[in-house]
Design an enzyme around this catalytic site. Sequence first.
Site, mmCIF file in Angstrom:
data_model
loop_
_atom_site.group_PDB
_atom_site.id
_atom_site.type_symbol
_atom_site.label_atom_id
_atom_site.label_comp_id
_atom_site.label_asym_id
_atom_site.label_seq_id
_atom_site.Cartn_x
_atom_site.Cartn_y
_atom_site.Cartn_z
ATOM 1 N N ASP A 494 0.865 -1.177 0.000
ATOM 2 C CA ASP A 494 0.000 0.000 0.000
ATOM 3 C C ASP A 494 0.907 1.234 0.000
ATOM 4 O O ASP A 494 1.855 1.320 0.789
ATOM 5 C CB ASP A 494 -0.905 0.005 1.232
ATOM 6 C CG ASP A 494 -1.949 1.100 1.144
ATOM 7 O OD1 ASP A 494 -3.044 0.813 0.619
ATOM 8 O OD2 ASP A 494 -1.666 2.227 1.596
ATOM 9 N N LEU A 495 0.619 2.166 -0.924
ATOM 10 C CA LEU A 495 1.480 3.338 -1.057
ATOM 11 C C LEU A 495 1.279 4.295 0.118
ATOM 12 O O LEU A 495 0.155 4.521 0.578
ATOM 13 C CB LEU A 495 1.191 4.068 -2.366
ATOM 14 C CG LEU A 495 1.395 3.267 -3.657
ATOM 15 C CD1 LEU A 495 1.176 4.164 -4.861
ATOM 16 C CD2 LEU A 495 2.783 2.629 -3.691
ATOM 17 N N ASP A 537 -4.485 2.397 -4.584
ATOM 18 C CA ASP A 537 -3.021 2.359 -4.514
ATOM 19 C C ASP A 537 -2.530 1.067 -3.868
ATOM 20 O O ASP A 537 -1.476 1.050 -3.231
ATOM 21 C CB ASP A 537 -2.505 3.584 -3.755
ATOM 22 C CG ASP A 537 -3.065 3.660 -2.324
ATOM 23 O OD1 ASP A 537 -4.056 2.946 -2.040
ATOM 24 O OD2 ASP A 537 -2.525 4.424 -1.507
#
Length: 639
Positions: A494-495, A537
Amino acid sequence: MPAAPLPSNEQERLAMLHTLDLLDTPAEPVFDRVVRLASRLLGVPMAAFSLVDTDRQWFKSQVGLPVNETPREQAFCAHAIGQDEPLVVPDATLDARFSDNPLVEGAPDIRFYAGVPVRSSNGLALGTLCAIDNKPRVLNDEEKAVLVDLAAVIMREVQYRERLAMARDRLQDSDVALGASEARFRAVYDIASVGISLTTQEARFISVNPAMCQILGYSEDELRGRTFAEVTYEPDRAEDLACFRRLMAGEIDFLRRQKRYVRKDGSLIWVEYDMKRKFSAAGQYEYNVTVVKDIHAQKLAEEALAALNADLERRVEQRTGELAEREAELRSVIENANDAYIRLGADGRVQAWNREAKQTFGWSEREALGRPLEELIIPAELAGAHREGMRHALRGGGGRLINRRVELPALRRDGSRLTVEVRIRRMDGRGGTTFSAFLHDVTLRKQQEARREYESRHDVLTGLANRRALMEALPLAQARAERRQGSLGLLFIDLDGFKAVNDAYGHEAGDELLRVVGERLRQAVRRTDSVFRLAGDEFTVLLEDLKDAQGDAHTVGRKLVEAVSEPVPLQGARAHVQVRVGASIGIAIQGQGRRCTPDALIKEADHWMYEAKKAGRGRILPAPGTPATSALPEAAHRE
């Protein structure tokens, strides 16, 4: 075998049949589509639009029959044209009229026959639309109604040809008499039931008859001086004008098209027209003569027929489930042109090669006749299999192609490849063994299917595999790891900071950032590993063939964090900047002695990703040496 009695109006019937110029003419889609539809809706292997001539029956259109004509004394249709109602023969072997018929005792082994007469405008039976099976069967009322409806479609077209022939004859007669009697010409011109117009070489109306005025809703004075393009529906104009220019250039002798006119009240009307140039006795161009038929009702009827077909398909599918696999095929039959037809002799050389074969493969009939098929359309790698298949079929074996539908690669004359659906039938007659093949180009359909299949498993934005692809790939990878007694790892990514970039610079910048990150993830892993974008994301990476499962997964994770954290230049409407994001990664391992479901493995990696975020982001958890577990709490809600 008793011959069918001749109709009382036989001479008048034959005269009408020959007037229509249908005998011994090429196949036409308007008839072929109806015949194919009859075959598929009634579930019979053979169907035909048959015309009964003086001493023969000739098939204008047919499906599944090994010949184009038969002697009239053998024709079931010769009996059918003498009846007011459809002729239905449930089992020809039990019917004294047909039990010793050569078409029953030998190929095509007719057992069941149903034929509906096709009549002219004054009721003359010219032929039939018939359905044929090599097994006895009973035709129920609904199926009989379907056959009658389809015969009506053919009958409307035949009667249209009849009216058009009469109009042309009248116009020709009026041309001959024009110099002697303008009044006689005007009488024919005015009473014609079809629209007739005279136009200049610029396509401007010189004169129109009352029927033409009625079709367009304008008076003759309102139309005079206008061009036909002005009353043609705009989407139809370009192609219409291109065809008109070919006519005026002498590239074609006459022009026949279907198009839409715009009436004076703004409504659209479908017409079919024939246009021909008129020359003087000295050979000088004078004007164009156009005969126009209103086919708007026919178009509406075709739409109604299509709706009927769809309803019939739905009901038959509900009762039997047998037509589900044919839905796409039926749609293709309705929407596409004729199939290519090729007949081969026992020596494998081409004996027949129709117009669609030329259009499909690029070889003319003259070039194809007498040549082995492998020299024309069969790829080199399949030539040996083709020759062996011919030998096997001649020895009496069915082979995998005879009486089946098979998709195969083929070659065009220019060397390009296409995919064709092939149906081959063996025929044994007094002239020896031949093979009839129908080939349908399915290249575009196969390409579309492959494209849809690709898009269903890939993310449109990044080009990475999507969640569906992950749920298909993960069980297979788990099975491989278990079979090889190896390990695999699943990284859930996960960004960090993506939302801030998206909010500050807009969705276009956010999309560009996701594309760059996706490509960096792909470049950072081995070719044997797989990268997936789940949503937003979130990404996952599937690692296979790990030696030190936890250690290798952490090494890859650090490499991915470093790749993602590199600056990303963004150029958009709002700014030209460089941004940085990070990544939090959760790892789930399947090693020796541990087997869990794909969902459990994903949840475990997802859980550790959220733990990594809570630990400060930019982290990779669990740390090496932490035991794997599938008993995890539900992951926290996303931010």
